[in-house]
Write a protein that holds these residues in place. Sequence first.
Motif, PDB file in Angstrom:
ATOM      1  N   ASP A 144       4.282  21.908  -3.766  1.00  0.00           N
ATOM      2  CA  ASP A 144       3.612  23.222  -3.268  1.00  0.00           C
ATOM      3  C   ASP A 144       4.913  23.894  -3.322  1.00  0.00           C
ATOM      4  N   LEU A 145       5.009  24.860  -4.125  1.00  0.00           N
ATOM      5  CA  LEU A 145       6.292  25.891  -4.466  1.00  0.00           C
ATOM      6  C   LEU A 145       6.161  26.908  -3.192  1.00  0.00           C
ATOM      7  N   PRO A 146       5.133  27.442  -3.315  1.00  0.00           N
ATOM      8  CA  PRO A 146       5.142  28.701  -2.051  1.00  0.00           C
ATOM      9  C   PRO A 146       5.491  28.410  -0.703  1.00  0.00           C
ATOM     10  N   ASN A 147       5.159  26.937  -0.258  1.00  0.00           N
ATOM     11  CA  ASN A 147       5.380  26.427   0.835  1.00  0.00           C
ATOM     12  C   ASN A 147       6.570  25.551   0.851  1.00  0.00           C
ATOM     13  N   LYS A 148       7.103  25.399  -0.258  1.00  0.00           N
ATOM     14  CA  LYS A 148       8.401  24.563  -0.271  1.00  0.00           C
ATOM     15  C   LYS A 148       8.186  23.310   0.031  1.00  0.00           C
ATOM     16  N   LYS A 149       7.261  22.538  -0.310  1.00  0.00           N
ATOM     17  CA  LYS A 149       6.800  21.082   0.261  1.00  0.00           C
ATOM     18  C   LYS A 149       6.417  20.258  -1.006  1.00  0.00           C
ATOM     19  N   VAL A 150       6.739  19.225  -0.667  1.00  0.00           N
ATOM     20  CA  VAL A 150       6.426  18.014  -1.825  1.00  0.00           C
ATOM     21  C   VAL A 150       5.912  16.855  -1.094  1.00  0.00           C
ATOM     22  N   CYS A 151       4.530  16.638  -1.619  1.00  0.00           N
ATOM     23  CA  CYS A 151       4.151  15.605  -1.052  1.00  0.00           C
ATOM     24  C   CYS A 151       4.040  14.395  -2.185  1.00  0.00           C
TER      25      CYS A 151
ATOM     26  N   MET B 215       0.838  -1.136   0.006  1.00  0.00           N
ATOM     27  CA  MET B 215       0.035  -0.122   0.079  1.00  0.00           C
ATOM     28  C   MET B 215       0.895   1.196   0.099  1.00  0.00           C
ATOM     29  N   PRO B 216       0.826   2.148  -1.109  1.00  0.00           N
ATOM     30  CA  PRO B 216       1.488   3.387  -0.837  1.00  0.00           C
ATOM     31  C   PRO B 216       1.424   4.232   0.243  1.00  0.00           C
ATOM     32  N   LYS B 217       2.372   4.972   0.630  1.00  0.00           N
ATOM     33  CA  LYS B 217       2.154   5.778   1.736  1.00  0.00           C
ATOM     34  C   LYS B 217       2.489   7.351   1.115  1.00  0.00           C
ATOM     35  N   LYS B 218       1.794   8.355   2.133  1.00  0.00           N
ATOM     36  CA  LYS B 218       2.064   9.575   1.644  1.00  0.00           C
ATOM     37  C   LYS B 218       3.071  10.151   2.341  1.00  0.00           C
ATOM     38  N   HIS B 219       4.270  10.614   1.898  1.00  0.00           N
ATOM     39  CA  HIS B 219       5.178  11.250   2.623  1.00  0.00           C
ATOM     40  C   HIS B 219       5.361  12.942   2.302  1.00  0.00           C
ATOM     41  N   GLU B 220       5.741  13.642   3.230  1.00  0.00           N
ATOM     42  CA  GLU B 220       5.929  15.248   2.961  1.00  0.00           C
ATOM     43  C   GLU B 220       7.427  15.443   3.240  1.00  0.00           C
ATOM     44  N   PHE B 221       7.798  16.210   2.475  1.00  0.00           N
ATOM     45  CA  PHE B 221       9.302  16.683   2.291  1.00  0.00           C
ATOM     46  C   PHE B 221       9.379  18.084   2.166  1.00  0.00           C
ATOM     47  N   PHE B 222      10.324  18.783   2.785  1.00  0.00           N
ATOM     48  CA  PHE B 222      10.563  20.240   2.465  1.00  0.00           C
ATOM     49  C   PHE B 222      11.819  20.023   1.457  1.00  0.00           C
ATOM     50  N   VAL B 223      11.547  20.793   0.628  1.00  0.00           N
ATOM     51  CA  VAL B 223      12.602  21.218  -0.821  1.00  0.00           C
ATOM     52  C   VAL B 223      12.879  22.541  -0.688  1.00  0.00           C
ATOM     53  N   ASP B 224      13.942  23.152  -0.649  1.00  0.00           N
ATOM     54  CA  ASP B 224      14.292  24.489  -0.714  1.00  0.00           C
ATOM     55  C   ASP B 224      14.190  25.054  -2.045  1.00  0.00           C
ATOM     56  N   MET B 225      12.891  25.133  -2.578  1.00  0.00           N
ATOM     57  CA  MET B 225      12.503  25.454  -4.006  1.00  0.00           C
ATOM     58  C   MET B 225      12.200  26.955  -4.060  1.00  0.00           C
ATOM     59  N   THR B 226      12.865  27.779  -5.070  1.00  0.00           N
ATOM     60  CA  THR B 226      12.538  29.252  -4.824  1.00  0.00           C
ATOM     61  C   THR B 226      11.945  29.692  -6.261  1.00  0.00           C
TER      62      THR B 226
ATOM     63  N   THR C 294      18.385  17.034  -7.118  1.00  0.00           N
ATOM     64  CA  THR C 294      18.303  18.151  -7.615  1.00  0.00           C
ATOM     65  C   THR C 294      19.064  19.284  -7.312  1.00  0.00           C
ATOM     66  N   GLY C 295      20.098  19.034  -6.330  1.00  0.00           N
ATOM     67  CA  GLY C 295      20.831  19.797  -5.746  1.00  0.00           C
ATOM     68  C   GLY C 295      20.558  20.959  -4.721  1.00  0.00           C
ATOM     69  N   LYS C 296      19.090  20.702  -4.398  1.00  0.00           N
ATOM     70  CA  LYS C 296      18.553  21.505  -3.424  1.00  0.00           C
ATOM     71  C   LYS C 296      18.573  20.901  -2.090  1.00  0.00           C
ATOM     72  N   ASN C 297      18.544  21.816  -0.948  1.00  0.00           N
ATOM     73  CA  ASN C 297      18.438  21.411   0.449  1.00  0.00           C
ATOM     74  C   ASN C 297      16.929  20.635   0.488  1.00  0.00           C
ATOM     75  N   ALA C 298      16.960  19.296   0.896  1.00  0.00           N
ATOM     76  CA  ALA C 298      15.750  18.757   1.111  1.00  0.00           C
ATOM     77  C   ALA C 298      15.548  17.874   2.607  1.00  0.00           C
ATOM     78  N   SER C 299      14.608  17.945   2.949  1.00  0.00           N
ATOM     79  CA  SER C 299      14.480  17.133   4.183  1.00  0.00           C
ATOM     80  C   SER C 299      13.064  16.441   4.475  1.00  0.00           C
ATOM     81  N   TYR C 300      12.907  15.448   5.431  1.00  0.00           N
ATOM     82  CA  TYR C 300      11.843  14.754   5.396  1.00  0.00           C
ATOM     83  C   TYR C 300      10.760  15.441   6.638  1.00  0.00           C
ATOM     84  N   LEU C 301       9.587  15.812   6.328  1.00  0.00           N
ATOM     85  CA  LEU C 301       8.829  16.149   7.236  1.00  0.00           C
ATOM     86  C   LEU C 301       7.931  15.311   8.150  1.00  0.00           C
TER      87      LEU C 301
END
Length: 71
Positions: free
Chosen positions: A35-42, A1-12, A59-66
Amino acid sequence: MPKKHEFFVDMTCEGCSNAVTRVLQKLGGVNFDIDLPNKKVCIDSEHTVDTLLETLKKTGKNASYLGEKSA
């Protein structure tokens, strides 16, 4: 079963979100919303958090798991 994960990615800009789209499509087996304005990828996927995070970091961007998101 797929799971939903939320990540922060420093997208500008649109170019940053396009880079995220490219690496995730290359990985495959993912559904995602950027979600570019909030710098999140779900991401809805059966891949491990580590795999997803490593992919986002390509991508070379700072990313972290939320955390897991309830469906």
